[in-house]
Design an enzyme around this catalytic site. Structure first.
Site, PDB file in Angstrom:
ATOM      1  N   THR A   8       0.724  -1.194  -0.160  1.00 56.63           N
ATOM      2  CA  THR A   8       0.303  -0.167   0.025  1.00 56.63           C
ATOM      3  C   THR A   8       1.240   0.848  -0.163  1.00 56.63           C
ATOM      4  O   THR A   8       1.876   1.561   0.777  1.00 56.63           O
ATOM      5  CB  THR A   8      -0.853  -0.105   1.344  1.00 56.63           C
ATOM      6  OG1 THR A   8      -2.027   1.089   1.064  1.00 56.63           O
ATOM      7  CG2 THR A   8       0.186   0.242   2.500  1.00 56.63           C
ATOM      8  N   GLY A  12      -2.628   6.337   5.924  1.00 60.66           N
ATOM      9  CA  GLY A  12      -3.740   5.991   6.546  1.00 60.66           C
ATOM     10  C   GLY A  12      -3.603   4.326   7.058  1.00 60.66           C
ATOM     11  O   GLY A  12      -4.256   4.042   8.017  1.00 60.66           O
ATOM     12  N   ASP A  67      -7.817  -4.148  -1.135  1.00 56.00           N
ATOM     13  CA  ASP A  67      -8.454  -2.827  -1.534  1.00 56.00           C
ATOM     14  C   ASP A  67      -9.779  -2.800  -0.840  1.00 56.00           C
ATOM     15  O   ASP A  67     -10.142  -3.703  -0.063  1.00 56.00           O
ATOM     16  CB  ASP A  67      -8.828  -3.399  -2.519  1.00 56.00           C
ATOM     17  CG  ASP A  67      -9.459  -2.540  -3.691  1.00 56.00           C
ATOM     18  OD1 ASP A  67      -8.665  -1.327  -3.243  1.00 56.00           O
ATOM     19  OD2 ASP A  67      -9.668  -2.347  -4.734  1.00 56.00           O
ATOM     20  N   HIS A 174     -14.325  -2.398   8.514  1.00 60.45           N
ATOM     21  CA  HIS A 174     -14.152  -3.953   7.097  1.00 60.45           C
ATOM     22  C   HIS A 174     -12.841  -4.032   7.709  1.00 60.45           C
ATOM     23  O   HIS A 174     -12.820  -5.312   7.780  1.00 60.45           O
ATOM     24  CB  HIS A 174     -14.211  -2.885   6.374  1.00 60.45           C
ATOM     25  CG  HIS A 174     -13.590  -1.497   6.450  1.00 60.45           C
ATOM     26  ND1 HIS A 174     -13.520  -0.724   6.923  1.00 60.45           N
ATOM     27  CD2 HIS A 174     -12.527  -1.001   5.163  1.00 60.45           C
ATOM     28  CE1 HIS A 174     -13.076   0.759   6.359  1.00 60.45           C
ATOM     29  NE2 HIS A 174     -12.714   0.416   5.556  1.00 60.45           N
TER      30      HIS A 174
END
Ligand code: IMP
Length: 194
Positions: A8, A12, A67, A174
């Site tokens: 990534t 954040g 993702d 999530h």
């Protein structure tokens, strides 16, 4: 400890991922900045696999990709996989969602996160998905977090994601759920690898 490259570039998300994987038995390292993977998949899972697989192959190490995005029920699941690309900045992306929702009464929404782990040869060996349901407020609330956090309200806690501490958000989010589901298998794999 075996090296695990985190696929990534979003600071954040990176902070959250590092916290989830702190005791996973893997030595985490960031993907090289210049390595960009195009998110051409039509689902969160497809994009997580693409990122993990490509970063693994290029670096020759194990890699983990995720993702994620926001799906608003009344917008037929938009912005979905286009969450990061919905406008130029976080505040413009929030403004677009609020504009498109207008005064719609049904403000139900969910954040979804898919995670995939790839072997150094690029083969996907683990996958998981986490979902967090909430509602879209009419205006932003709170200063923490990133992305759509200030407009995503969780009824049970009566807080937006941007009003939660990182720990609280991680316990219900999530991403927190997707990583929690993967942790036991990550432990097992790390001990067989080292
Ligand atoms: P990704 O980097 O392709 O996974 O893009 C995910 C995008 O979805 C981010 O840039 C944010 O706009 C949004 N998003 C994903 N997770 C969160 C979250 O936990 N809070 C707020 N926005 C999020």
């Amino acid at each position: 400890m075996t090296l695990l490259v985190v696929a990534t570039g979003n600071p954040g998300k990176l902070r959250e991922m590092q916290a989830y994987l702190e005791n996973s038995g893997w030595e985490l390292t960031l993907k090289p900045e210049e390595l960009e993977v195009e998110e051409t998949g039509e689902t969160f899972a497809a994009n997580a696999c693409l990122k993990a697989s490509q970063i693994a192959k290029v670096t020759g190490n194990w890699a983990i990709g995720d993702d994620s995005g926001l799906q608003v029920d009344a917008l037929n699941g938009a912005p979905g996989v286009y969450s990061a690309r919905y406008a130029k900045t976080d505040s413009e992306r929030i403004a677009r969602v609020l504009r498109e929702l207008g005064n719609e009464v049904n403000r139900q929404a969910q954040f979804v996160c898919a995670v995939a782990l790839a072997r150094p040869d690029g083969a996907i060996v683990l996958q998981s998905e986490g979902i967090c349901r909430g509602e879209i407020l009419h205006t932003s609330r709170g200063n923490d977090g990133f992305g759509y956090d200030p407009i995503f309200y969780v009824q049970e806690l009566q807080l937006t994601f941007a009003e939660m501490t990182r720990e609280l958000k991680g316990s219900i989010s999530h991403r927190g759920k997707a990583f929690a589901a993967l942790l036991p298998q990550l432990y097992t794999l790390s001990s067989s690898e080292s």
